[in-house]
Motif scaffolding. Structure first.
Motif, mmCIF file in Angstrom:
data_model
loop_
_atom_site.group_PDB
_atom_site.id
_atom_site.type_symbol
_atom_site.label_atom_id
_atom_site.label_comp_id
_atom_site.label_asym_id
_atom_site.label_seq_id
_atom_site.Cartn_x
_atom_site.Cartn_y
_atom_site.Cartn_z
ATOM 1 N N ARG A 184 149.954 8.960 72.138
ATOM 2 C CA ARG A 184 150.841 8.299 72.752
ATOM 3 C C ARG A 184 150.447 7.118 73.824
ATOM 4 N NH1 ARG A 184 153.393 10.705 69.980
ATOM 5 N NH2 ARG A 184 155.033 12.158 71.027
ATOM 6 N N ASP A 185 151.701 6.427 74.121
ATOM 7 C CA ASP A 185 151.411 4.571 75.125
ATOM 8 C C ASP A 185 149.843 3.901 74.149
ATOM 9 O OD1 ASP A 185 151.948 3.026 75.975
ATOM 10 O OD2 ASP A 185 150.544 4.267 78.205
ATOM 11 N N VAL A 186 149.556 3.584 73.178
ATOM 12 C CA VAL A 186 148.688 3.234 72.040
ATOM 13 C C VAL A 186 149.133 1.459 71.929
ATOM 14 C CG1 VAL A 186 146.721 2.989 70.460
ATOM 15 C CG2 VAL A 186 148.319 5.306 70.924
ATOM 16 N N GLN A 187 148.560 1.074 72.801
ATOM 17 C CA GLN A 187 148.046 -0.591 72.896
ATOM 18 C C GLN A 187 147.236 -1.449 73.803
ATOM 19 O OE1 GLN A 187 150.280 -1.933 76.533
ATOM 20 N NE2 GLN A 187 150.937 0.556 77.104
ATOM 21 N N VAL A 246 157.603 4.042 77.209
ATOM 22 C CA VAL A 246 155.912 3.617 77.489
ATOM 23 C C VAL A 246 156.105 2.056 76.828
ATOM 24 C CG1 VAL A 246 155.150 5.555 77.774
ATOM 25 C CG2 VAL A 246 154.995 4.710 75.289
ATOM 26 N N ASN A 247 155.383 1.277 76.433
ATOM 27 C CA ASN A 247 155.555 -0.451 75.753
ATOM 28 C C ASN A 247 154.362 0.577 74.425
ATOM 29 O OD1 ASN A 247 157.095 -1.415 77.611
ATOM 30 N ND2 ASN A 247 155.273 -1.917 78.615
ATOM 31 N N GLY A 248 153.949 0.878 74.369
ATOM 32 C CA GLY A 248 153.252 1.398 73.301
ATOM 33 C C GLY A 248 153.540 1.632 71.986
ATOM 34 N N ALA A 249 152.890 2.796 71.206
ATOM 35 C CA ALA A 249 153.244 2.786 69.855
ATOM 36 C C ALA A 249 152.984 3.993 69.916
ATOM 37 C CB ALA A 249 152.498 2.975 68.520
ATOM 38 N N ASN A 250 153.330 4.931 69.778
ATOM 39 C CA ASN A 250 153.289 6.642 69.215
ATOM 40 C C ASN A 250 153.257 6.857 68.189
ATOM 41 O OD1 ASN A 250 154.138 6.706 72.441
ATOM 42 N ND2 ASN A 250 155.804 6.076 71.499
ATOM 43 N N VAL A 251 152.165 7.813 67.896
ATOM 44 C CA VAL A 251 152.125 8.687 66.556
ATOM 45 C C VAL A 251 152.027 9.859 67.043
ATOM 46 C CG1 VAL A 251 151.264 8.459 63.864
ATOM 47 C CG2 VAL A 251 151.576 6.590 65.339
ATOM 48 N N ASN A 252 151.931 11.308 65.525
ATOM 49 C CA ASN A 252 151.252 11.866 65.569
ATOM 50 C C ASN A 252 150.706 12.666 64.499
ATOM 51 O OD1 ASN A 252 152.922 13.316 67.667
ATOM 52 N ND2 ASN A 252 154.321 13.249 66.918
ATOM 53 N N PHE A 262 138.605 -7.006 74.102
ATOM 54 C CA PHE A 262 139.733 -5.982 74.879
ATOM 55 C C PHE A 262 139.934 -4.960 74.500
ATOM 56 C CE2 PHE A 262 141.102 -9.626 71.247
ATOM 57 C CZ PHE A 262 141.826 -9.974 72.148
ATOM 58 N N GLU A 263 139.920 -4.873 75.974
ATOM 59 C CA GLU A 263 140.249 -2.966 76.196
ATOM 60 C C GLU A 263 141.612 -2.510 75.470
ATOM 61 O OE1 GLU A 263 139.974 0.280 80.072
ATOM 62 O OE2 GLU A 263 140.187 -2.442 80.286
ATOM 63 N N LEU A 264 141.373 -1.279 75.361
ATOM 64 C CA LEU A 264 141.909 -0.014 74.562
ATOM 65 C C LEU A 264 143.028 0.598 75.175
ATOM 66 C CD1 LEU A 264 140.882 0.202 71.289
ATOM 67 C CD2 LEU A 264 141.825 -2.220 71.704
ATOM 68 N N ALA A 265 144.125 1.252 75.108
ATOM 69 C CA ALA A 265 144.520 1.919 76.230
ATOM 70 C C ALA A 265 145.378 2.762 75.399
ATOM 71 C CB ALA A 265 145.844 1.228 76.922
ATOM 72 N N PHE A 266 145.337 4.096 75.227
ATOM 73 C CA PHE A 266 145.839 5.146 74.534
ATOM 74 C C PHE A 266 145.910 6.594 75.548
ATOM 75 C CE2 PHE A 266 141.228 5.025 73.045
ATOM 76 C CZ PHE A 266 141.645 5.911 73.171
ATOM 77 N N VAL A 267 146.765 7.673 75.154
ATOM 78 C CA VAL A 267 146.341 9.339 75.145
ATOM 79 C C VAL A 267 146.455 9.910 74.105
ATOM 80 C CG1 VAL A 267 147.198 10.711 77.028
ATOM 81 C CG2 VAL A 267 147.793 8.443 77.323
ATOM 82 N N VAL A 268 145.786 10.798 73.934
ATOM 83 C CA VAL A 268 145.520 11.589 72.866
ATOM 84 C C VAL A 268 146.219 12.700 73.906
ATOM 85 C CG1 VAL A 268 144.368 12.417 70.772
ATOM 86 C CG2 VAL A 268 144.281 9.734 71.294
#
Length: 236
Positions: free
Chosen positions: A62-65, A49-55, A83-89
């Motif tokens: 995952r895929d924070v962008q 993925v292109n976004g950032a990943n943090v725990n 701006f629209e934010l994209a992420f998965v928690v």
């Protein structure tokens, strides 16, 4: 002095022993290298993925962008949003319930356009919460929200990252919600689907981009360079 045949007999075992030792070392190194390669490949794999990943605790971001604006991007960047934010928690805990309380940017504010009710941002055990869909990605989450960043000023620019702080809560056995920590994610801007290729490096600041991109100054500077080159050529 030994005869030639005796000397050859004495040398042959030594050469065989050296060759056997060399082969043994090569096999050992090859085995070690293969094992090391397997360990590094399995232990350090990350999603493509292109976004950032943090725990944080049992939560996996995952895929924070920040999604690239689909329409009138120069104006949106100049205005600092929206701006629209994209992420998965994802909630990896099998018993605890978490909730995304808020997202705090470096500058401006983040509003949940969809999911404004805090109950809509609860992440059940083994489930996930998502926002936005980057180009080329597929979101498969039971719960979705829409988060927008506005008033970001010049903290958001293509090619740079901006800090977004995710704040979470955890549900106690009595049903009350308590702080579960927060984490700051260095968030990139998604490249978008169709961006014009730029072979000439330019300042990434949006203010510079809005003021100078496509204006006559760039052409004049190129023209000046050409004229200078012509004069130099004439001198030769």
């Amino acid at each position: 002095m030994l005869p030639l045949s005796a000397r050859r007999s004495a040398v042959r075992p030594s050469r065989l022993a050296t060759a056997a030792a060399t082969i043994g070392i090569a096999v050992a190194l090859g085995t070690t290298g293969c094992g090391a390669g397997q360990i590094s490949q399995t232990a350090n794999q990350l999603p493509a993925v292109n976004g950032a990943n943090v725990n944080i605790d049992a939560l996996q971001l995952r895929d924070v962008q920040i999604l690239y604006p689909e329409k009138d991007a120069p104006t949106v960047f100049g205005n600092g949003g929206p701006f629209e934010l994209a992420f998965v928690v994802a909630n990896a805990d099998q018993t605890a319930y978490y909730r995304l309380k808020e997202i705090k940017p470096e500058k401006g504010s983040v509003e949940f356009v969809e999911g404004s009710d805090s109950a809509a941002r609860v992440i059940a055990p083994g489930q996930a919460l998502s926002s936005g869909t980057p180009v080329g990605s597929v979101r498969d989450s039971e719960k979705t929200v829409t988060a927008e960043l506005t008033g970001a000023g010049d903290t958001v620019a293509a090619g740079l990252t901006t800090d977004l702080t995710f704040v979470f809560e955890k549900r106690e056995s009595n049903g009350s919600w308590v702080p579960a920590g927060e984490t700051t994610v260095q968030t990139p801007v998604d490249a978008g689907a169709d961006l014009e290729r730029q072979d000439v490096a330019r300042n990434a600041e949006p203010t510079f981009y809005n003021q100078h991109h496509g204006e006559g100054d760039h052409g004049e500077s190129e023209g000046g360079a050409s004229e200078a080159g012509h004069e130099e050529g004439g001198g030769h």
